[in-house]
Design an enzyme around this catalytic site. Sequence first.
Site, mmCIF file in Angstrom:
data_model
loop_
_atom_site.group_PDB
_atom_site.id
_atom_site.type_symbol
_atom_site.label_atom_id
_atom_site.label_comp_id
_atom_site.label_asym_id
_atom_site.label_seq_id
_atom_site.Cartn_x
_atom_site.Cartn_y
_atom_site.Cartn_z
ATOM 1 N N ARG A 195 -2.069 25.649 -7.985
ATOM 2 C CA ARG A 195 -3.129 24.688 -8.304
ATOM 3 C C ARG A 195 -3.573 23.953 -7.043
ATOM 4 N NH1 ARG A 195 -1.396 21.337 -13.586
ATOM 5 N NH2 ARG A 195 -2.139 19.635 -12.294
ATOM 6 N N ARG A 231 -1.529 11.353 -6.933
ATOM 7 C CA ARG A 231 -1.310 11.475 -8.390
ATOM 8 C C ARG A 231 -0.114 10.611 -8.818
ATOM 9 N NH1 ARG A 231 -0.957 17.774 -8.838
ATOM 10 N NH2 ARG A 231 -0.338 17.383 -10.992
HETATM 11 P P1 AP5 Z 1 5.230 21.366 -15.157
HETATM 12 O O1 AP5 Z 1 5.870 21.616 -16.478
HETATM 13 O O2 AP5 Z 1 4.009 22.171 -14.822
HETATM 14 O O3 AP5 Z 1 4.971 19.797 -14.952
HETATM 15 P P2 AP5 Z 1 3.925 18.815 -15.628
HETATM 16 O O4 AP5 Z 1 4.658 17.555 -15.943
HETATM 17 O O5 AP5 Z 1 3.204 19.492 -16.751
HETATM 18 O O6 AP5 Z 1 2.999 18.564 -14.367
HETATM 19 P P3 AP5 Z 1 1.422 18.559 -14.210
HETATM 20 O O7 AP5 Z 1 1.161 18.630 -12.730
HETATM 21 O O8 AP5 Z 1 0.742 19.594 -15.025
HETATM 22 O O9 AP5 Z 1 1.095 17.163 -14.742
HETATM 23 P P4 AP5 Z 1 -0.075 16.302 -14.437
HETATM 24 O O10 AP5 Z 1 0.080 15.326 -15.518
HETATM 25 O O11 AP5 Z 1 -0.155 15.737 -13.073
HETATM 26 O O12 AP5 Z 1 -1.338 17.310 -14.467
HETATM 27 P P5 AP5 Z 1 -2.451 17.611 -15.560
HETATM 28 O O13 AP5 Z 1 -2.714 19.061 -15.558
HETATM 29 O O14 AP5 Z 1 -2.120 16.936 -16.837
HETATM 30 O O15 AP5 Z 1 6.346 21.578 -14.034
HETATM 31 C C1 AP5 Z 1 6.028 21.450 -12.652
HETATM 32 C C2 AP5 Z 1 6.857 22.482 -11.842
HETATM 33 O O16 AP5 Z 1 8.235 22.147 -11.916
HETATM 34 C C3 AP5 Z 1 6.725 23.918 -12.357
HETATM 35 O O17 AP5 Z 1 6.765 24.804 -11.286
HETATM 36 C C4 AP5 Z 1 7.971 24.113 -13.245
HETATM 37 O O18 AP5 Z 1 8.374 25.455 -13.278
HETATM 38 C C5 AP5 Z 1 8.989 23.216 -12.540
HETATM 39 N N1 AP5 Z 1 9.918 22.576 -13.472
HETATM 40 C C6 AP5 Z 1 9.614 22.047 -14.692
HETATM 41 N N2 AP5 Z 1 10.717 21.496 -15.245
HETATM 42 C C7 AP5 Z 1 11.740 21.669 -14.340
HETATM 43 C C8 AP5 Z 1 13.112 21.296 -14.305
HETATM 44 N N3 AP5 Z 1 13.668 20.616 -15.332
HETATM 45 N N4 AP5 Z 1 13.853 21.608 -13.240
HETATM 46 C C9 AP5 Z 1 13.294 22.265 -12.190
HETATM 47 N N5 AP5 Z 1 11.992 22.658 -12.147
HETATM 48 C C10 AP5 Z 1 11.213 22.354 -13.210
HETATM 49 O O19 AP5 Z 1 -3.698 16.809 -14.969
HETATM 50 C C11 AP5 Z 1 -4.410 17.299 -13.831
HETATM 51 C C12 AP5 Z 1 -5.576 16.339 -13.549
HETATM 52 O O20 AP5 Z 1 -6.505 16.331 -14.669
HETATM 53 C C13 AP5 Z 1 -5.206 14.865 -13.351
HETATM 54 O O21 AP5 Z 1 -4.809 14.587 -12.020
HETATM 55 C C14 AP5 Z 1 -6.520 14.174 -13.738
HETATM 56 O O22 AP5 Z 1 -7.466 14.252 -12.709
HETATM 57 C C15 AP5 Z 1 -7.011 15.028 -14.900
HETATM 58 N N6 AP5 Z 1 -6.545 14.533 -16.209
HETATM 59 C C16 AP5 Z 1 -5.738 15.203 -17.091
HETATM 60 N N7 AP5 Z 1 -5.513 14.462 -18.184
HETATM 61 C C17 AP5 Z 1 -6.172 13.300 -18.001
HETATM 62 C C18 AP5 Z 1 -6.285 12.117 -18.777
HETATM 63 N N8 AP5 Z 1 -5.666 11.980 -19.976
HETATM 64 N N9 AP5 Z 1 -7.031 11.097 -18.281
HETATM 65 C C19 AP5 Z 1 -7.658 11.200 -17.095
HETATM 66 N N10 AP5 Z 1 -7.572 12.300 -16.301
HETATM 67 C C20 AP5 Z 1 -6.842 13.339 -16.753
#
Ligand code: AP5
Length: 217
Positions: free
Chosen positions: A159, A170
């Site tokens: 990403r 973030r």
């Molecule tokens: P993963 O499961 O992908 O983590 P995640 O918590 O889902 O992280 P995201 O980066 O997707 O969260 P985010 O909230 O920043 O992004 P989003 O897409 O919502 O795991 C991460 C990595 O670690 C993976 O490689 C995995 O394999 C590994 N891993 C997982 N668990 C593990 C463990 N226990 N041990 C070891 N490794 C592990 O948002 C993106 C953008 O969209 C935001 O920045 C914003 O601009 C916008 N946006 C989205 N929602 C909103 C909202 N509600 N309001 C305003 N803007 C928004």
Amino acid sequence: MRIVLLGAPGAGKGTQCKRIVEKYGLLHLSSGDILRQQRAEGTELGKKAQSYMDSGALVPDELIVEMMAGAISRIPDGGYVLDGFPRTVNQAQELDKALSADGQKIDAVLNLEIDDSIVASRMTGRRSCPQCGGVYHIENLKPAVEGKCDKDGADLTQRPDDSLEIVENRLKIYHQQTKPVVDYYKNSSTVYDIDAGKDADEVSALVFVKLGELVEV
Ligand code: AP5
């Protein structure tokens, strides 16, 4: 069951949501995935969201609330798990309003707690499948064949907002705007704090214990 997963970027929300969905047959609604889909399709919403997402900032509440309220209203009965939404107290209040208008409420909130120091390596090592949305990590959750999705063999991608500089932004925004959402829910719903710094399978086990309690009630 209507569940909200909260947690910093990289806490493992998407990873755990996929497992919850498989076990309980719920629908997974990720605001980030929906926004990325909108961008890929070149919609007006996708274009408006682009600059915010690329800098690691939050997309304005009014755009997100409309998008997510619409998505939730199209879900048939059976429950869902929300990933990445709500992310501000205002979004949480708007969600509550929309649900209570239909006599519904959030049944449980899973708060994935993780130390900031772990986040950077999780984010920069994340690889995703553009076809099925599968999530991997170059060290922690490796695919069977390097760079290829286990399910469909597609080339895994990184990403653009997972660069170190954007991840720092973030995280800062998470502490300022999303952490207060945990306190908001502590006043109104059942919140389960989960140690998300553990191995992914251990985190799932903790999550399933909590959700098991909820199902039995
Ligand atoms: P993963 O499961 O992908 O983590 P995640 O918590 O889902 O992280 P995201 O980066 O997707 O969260 P985010 O909230 O920043 O992004 P989003 O897409 O919502 O795991 C991460 C990595 O670690 C993976 O490689 C995995 O394999 C590994 N891993 C997982 N668990 C593990 C463990 N226990 N041990 C070891 N490794 C592990 O948002 C993106 C953008 O969209 C935001 O920045 C914003 O601009 C916008 N946006 C989205 N929602 C909103 C909202 N509600 N309001 C305003 N803007 C928004």
